[in-house]
Design a protein around this motif. Structure first.
Motif, short mmCIF file in Angstrom:
data_model
loop_
_atom_site.label_atom_id
_atom_site.label_comp_id
_atom_site.label_asym_id
_atom_site.label_seq_id
_atom_site.Cartn_x
_atom_site.Cartn_y
_atom_site.Cartn_z
N SER A 84 13.25 -24.52 46.99
CA SER A 84 12.72 -23.23 47.30
C SER A 84 14.01 -22.29 47.69
CB SER A 84 11.71 -23.06 48.00
OG SER A 84 11.04 -21.83 48.23
N SER A 88 15.04 -19.05 45.61
CA SER A 88 14.85 -17.87 46.30
C SER A 88 15.98 -17.50 47.48
CB SER A 88 13.46 -17.80 47.11
OG SER A 88 13.32 -19.05 47.87
N VAL A 92 12.77 -16.42 52.52
CA VAL A 92 11.81 -16.41 51.63
C VAL A 92 11.01 -17.93 51.81
CG1 VAL A 92 10.62 -16.47 49.43
CG2 VAL A 92 12.10 -14.87 50.20
N LEU A 96 7.31 -19.18 53.38
CA LEU A 96 6.32 -19.83 52.40
C LEU A 96 6.00 -21.29 53.00
CD1 LEU A 96 7.69 -18.90 48.59
CD2 LEU A 96 5.68 -17.94 49.80
N VAL A 131 2.25 -13.34 50.57
CA VAL A 131 3.02 -14.15 49.62
C VAL A 131 3.46 -13.25 48.57
CG1 VAL A 131 3.11 -15.89 47.93
CG2 VAL A 131 2.04 -16.35 50.49
N THR A 135 7.43 -12.54 47.99
CA THR A 135 8.05 -12.87 46.66
C THR A 135 8.06 -11.89 45.58
OG1 THR A 135 5.93 -13.68 45.77
CG2 THR A 135 7.36 -15.17 47.16
N VAL A 137 6.11 -10.98 43.19
CA VAL A 137 6.05 -11.69 41.98
C VAL A 137 5.33 -10.62 41.03
CG1 VAL A 137 5.19 -13.78 42.89
CG2 VAL A 137 3.53 -12.02 42.64
N VAL A 145 13.67 -13.75 43.29
CA VAL A 145 12.94 -14.92 43.73
C VAL A 145 12.19 -15.51 42.27
CG1 VAL A 145 10.91 -16.01 44.98
CG2 VAL A 145 12.29 -14.28 45.88
N THR A 150 8.99 -19.63 44.16
CA THR A 150 7.60 -19.44 44.94
C THR A 150 6.73 -20.79 44.96
OG1 THR A 150 7.76 -17.08 44.16
CG2 THR A 150 5.78 -17.95 44.99
#
Length: 289
Positions: A84, A88, A92, A96, A131, A135, A137, A145, A150
């Motif tokens: 990770s 990332s 991060v 996580l 999260v 991240t 997303v 990332v 993630t």
């Protein structure tokens, strides 16, 4: 003294994430980095077992079962955490991984050990929101990332939850040094098989050898010994608060020494995760009392 020991262990774990970031940035495979963290750490844990050989429980089959399960969990935790970091950042990845208590609750719900409540479900939803913010997303290709970064960070937390479960159920059958010895022997065996044999050998003559030594000493052996010693003298709720030193120190290491950066929305997500997980730990401790 208990508070100081728990804080020191959390600091060591946080710094170990930064050291791993340097090593993986230098081209070392995360599995190789994980192997040496565990192998060097095992030396210190064996020393702890030699100093406390009584009531080890090493002849009990149940201790071995739960100890091996804990070892698989910590092997996954090390490896996924470092993967990770590669995909990332240290900040991060460490945050996580700090979601591990949420996975512990989810596993407890599935096994019928814990009773689901509105507070616990609310905490899980807040962590999921954190999260998403951390991240980013929702910003495909713009967050820095990757999806694998993630996923690996969350899997490191899930693996840590597996270690916590294994360790918890091994405790009635033996001592902490014995459990950690079995767990780390399992870790070293699994990662030795999975790692690149050529890179494993190259570490021994590499100029990065001193970084591997630091990682294994403080992030592997010493941190676990210090943490478990301090945990006996520290209330669980207070330990939950102190544990936030790990992701915070890892993030500072990444920003100051590795040149990483976090956007305000990511800092907000990080804060939401740390606050929720810490508050959940305090709530759980008070509920038990």
């Amino acid at each position: 003294m208990g508070i100081k020991l728990v804080a020191l262990a959390a600091l060591f774990w946080g710094i170990s994430g930064g050291i791993a970031g340097i090593l993986t940035g230098n081209g070392w495979d995360p599995l190789v980095v994980s192997f040496y963290r565990g192998a060097i750490g095992l030396v210190f844990i064996l020393g702890w077992l030699c100093l406390r050989p009584r009531y080890s429980g090493l002849r009990k089959s149940r201790l071995w079962f739960w100890g091996v399960l804990a070892g698989l969990g910590i092997a996954g935790n090390f490896a996924f955490y470092f993967y990770s970091i590669v995909e990332s950042s240290v900040a991060v990845a460490s945050t996580l991984m700090y979601c591990a208590p949420i996975f512990v609750y989810l596993l407890s719900f599935l096994l019928g050990i814990e009773r689901p409540t509105t507070v616990k479900y609310g905490a899980i939803l807040l962590v999921l929101l954190g999260v998403v913010l951390l991240t980013r997303v929702y910003d495909v290709g713009g967050s820095g990332v990757t999806l694998w970064g993630t996923a690996a960070g969350l899997l490191s937390g899930l693996s840590l939850a597996l270690f916590i479960f294994g360790f918890k159920y091994a405790v009635p059958h033996g001592s902490a040094p014995a459990i950690l010895t079995i767990a780390f022997v399992t870790l070293v065996t699994v990662l030795a098989i999975a790692s690149d044999a050529l890179q494993l050998g190259e570490v021994l003559t590499s100029s990065d050898g001193w970084l591997f030594a630091l990682l294994g000493t403080f992030g592997g052996g010493v941190a676990f010994v210090v943490y478990l010693t301090g945990l006996k003298r520290t209330p669980p709720a207070l330990a939950s608060i102190i544990a936030t030193i790990e992701p915070v120190s890892a993030a500072l290491f990444g920003v100051v020494l590795l040149g990483e950066s976090l956007r305000p929305i990511q800092i907000a997500g990080m804060g939401l995760i740390l606050f929720t997980v810490t508050a959940l730990g305090i709530y759980a401790s008070r509920s038990r009392h």
